[in-house]
Design a protein around this motif. Structure first.
Motif, PDB file in Angstrom:
ATOM      1  N   GLN A   8     -61.344  52.834  25.247  1.00  0.00           N
ATOM      2  CA  GLN A   8     -60.853  53.181  26.577  1.00  0.00           C
ATOM      3  C   GLN A   8     -59.355  53.483  26.506  1.00  0.00           C
ATOM      4  O   GLN A   8     -58.676  53.058  25.572  1.00  0.00           O
ATOM      5  CB  GLN A   8     -61.079  52.004  27.547  1.00  0.00           C
ATOM      6  N   LEU A   9     -58.847  54.194  27.520  1.00  0.00           N
ATOM      7  CA  LEU A   9     -57.426  54.539  27.558  1.00  0.00           C
ATOM      8  C   LEU A   9     -56.555  53.287  27.465  1.00  0.00           C
ATOM      9  O   LEU A   9     -55.593  53.249  26.703  1.00  0.00           O
ATOM     10  CB  LEU A   9     -57.095  55.322  28.831  1.00  0.00           C
ATOM     11  N   GLN A  10     -56.889  52.259  28.235  1.00  0.00           N
ATOM     12  CA  GLN A  10     -56.081  51.036  28.239  1.00  0.00           C
ATOM     13  C   GLN A  10     -56.038  50.404  26.847  1.00  0.00           C
ATOM     14  O   GLN A  10     -55.011  49.870  26.438  1.00  0.00           O
ATOM     15  CB  GLN A  10     -56.641  50.009  29.245  1.00  0.00           C
ATOM     16  N   GLU A  11     -57.150  50.463  26.123  1.00  0.00           N
ATOM     17  CA  GLU A  11     -57.189  49.917  24.765  1.00  0.00           C
ATOM     18  C   GLU A  11     -56.316  50.742  23.826  1.00  0.00           C
ATOM     19  O   GLU A  11     -55.654  50.188  22.942  1.00  0.00           O
ATOM     20  CB  GLU A  11     -58.631  49.881  24.251  1.00  0.00           C
ATOM     21  N   SER A  12     -56.318  52.036  24.003  1.00  0.00           N
ATOM     22  CA  SER A  12     -55.488  52.914  23.172  1.00  0.00           C
ATOM     23  C   SER A  12     -54.012  52.652  23.409  1.00  0.00           C
ATOM     24  O   SER A  12     -53.216  52.571  22.464  1.00  0.00           O
ATOM     25  CB  SER A  12     -55.816  54.381  23.455  1.00  0.00           C
ATOM     26  N   VAL A  13     -53.613  52.508  24.673  1.00  0.00           N
ATOM     27  CA  VAL A  13     -52.214  52.223  25.010  1.00  0.00           C
ATOM     28  C   VAL A  13     -51.823  50.851  24.464  1.00  0.00           C
ATOM     29  O   VAL A  13     -50.742  50.685  23.887  1.00  0.00           O
ATOM     30  CB  VAL A  13     -51.964  52.320  26.528  1.00  0.00           C
ATOM     31  N   ALA A  14     -52.714  49.877  24.606  1.00  0.00           N
ATOM     32  CA  ALA A  14     -52.439  48.533  24.076  1.00  0.00           C
ATOM     33  C   ALA A  14     -52.275  48.576  22.557  1.00  0.00           C
ATOM     34  O   ALA A  14     -51.391  47.910  22.004  1.00  0.00           O
ATOM     35  CB  ALA A  14     -53.555  47.569  24.474  1.00  0.00           C
ATOM     36  N   ARG A  51     -48.833  50.047  21.751  1.00  0.00           N
ATOM     37  CA  ARG A  51     -47.766  49.062  21.991  1.00  0.00           C
ATOM     38  C   ARG A  51     -47.778  47.969  20.918  1.00  0.00           C
ATOM     39  O   ARG A  51     -46.726  47.549  20.451  1.00  0.00           O
ATOM     40  CB  ARG A  51     -47.921  48.430  23.368  1.00  0.00           C
ATOM     41  N   TRP A  79     -48.544  58.022  27.167  1.00  0.00           N
ATOM     42  CA  TRP A  79     -49.932  57.901  27.599  1.00  0.00           C
ATOM     43  C   TRP A  79     -50.164  58.731  28.854  1.00  0.00           C
ATOM     44  O   TRP A  79     -49.232  59.200  29.487  1.00  0.00           O
ATOM     45  CB  TRP A  79     -50.307  56.438  27.832  1.00  0.00           C
ATOM     46  N   GLY A 119     -51.941  59.015  32.685  1.00  0.00           N
ATOM     47  CA  GLY A 119     -52.288  58.110  33.778  1.00  0.00           C
ATOM     48  C   GLY A 119     -52.117  58.765  35.130  1.00  0.00           C
ATOM     49  O   GLY A 119     -52.237  59.989  35.265  1.00  0.00           O
TER      50      GLY A 119
END
Length: 136
Positions: free
Chosen positions: A51-57, A60, A76, A78
C-alpha cells in the motif's frame, strides 16, 4: 524559507520537479522515492510496498537506517485540502543533517483528458509545513 540552506531548498525543488514530472508523464500514481545527498553525490531510490502508506513508511525507515546523508528528500503521492476542496498532490519532505527541523512542499495536479487518464500540474508549489520533526 530563509532558515534552510540553499542546498536543501534546491534539493527539495529538484525532488518536487521529479515527482510531478513523473506523475504527469506517466499518468500514474507516484512511486515514493528518496533522494539522498552526501558531499557531491546524489542517489535516488524508489520504494514500492503493498500500500502507499507502507511504501512511504519504508522510504522514511530507510532514511533512519542507512548511513546518514547531508540532506534528504522523501517524495510521495497524496491529497491536499484547499479552499477548492480535496485535490491530488505530490509531496516532498526535506531535511538536512544538523538542523532542528525540516519542511514539506506540495504540488497539486489534476486528472485531464477524455477518460481522465492524463494528469497535469495545477498552480504553483506550496509550502505545506515548516519545522517538521527530523527524519534522522
Amino acid at each position: 524559507m530563509e532558515e534552510y540552506s540553499e542546498e536543501l531548498v534546491q534539493l527539495a525543488f529538484t525532488a518536487l520537479d521529479h515527482a510531478i514530472g513523473s506523475v504527469v508523464s506517466s499518468g500514474a500514481d507516484l512511486v515514493p522515492f528518496v533522494i539522498r545527498e552526501k558531499g557531491d553525490q546524489r542517489d535516488l531510490q524508489r520504494y514500492l510496498a503493498g500500500q502507499l502508506q507502507e511504501s512511504v513508511a519504508a522510504a522514511r525507515q530507510s532514511v533512519r537506517e542507512e548511513p546518514v546523508p547531508d540532506r534528504v528528500a522523501v517524495a510521495w503521492d497524496g491529497f491536499v485540502t484547499t479552499e477548492d476542496g480535496r485535490q491530488e498532490a505530490v509531496f516532498v519532505e526535506s531535511y538536512e543533517q544538523g538542523t532542528p527541523a525540516g519542511f514539506i512542499l506540495a504540488q497539486r495536479y489534476q486528472r485531464a483528458g477524455f477518460l481522465k487518464k492524463k494528469r497535469e500540474s495545477l498552480g504553483n508549489p506550496a509550502l505545506v509545513e515548516k519545522n517538521t520533526a527530523p527524519l534522522f
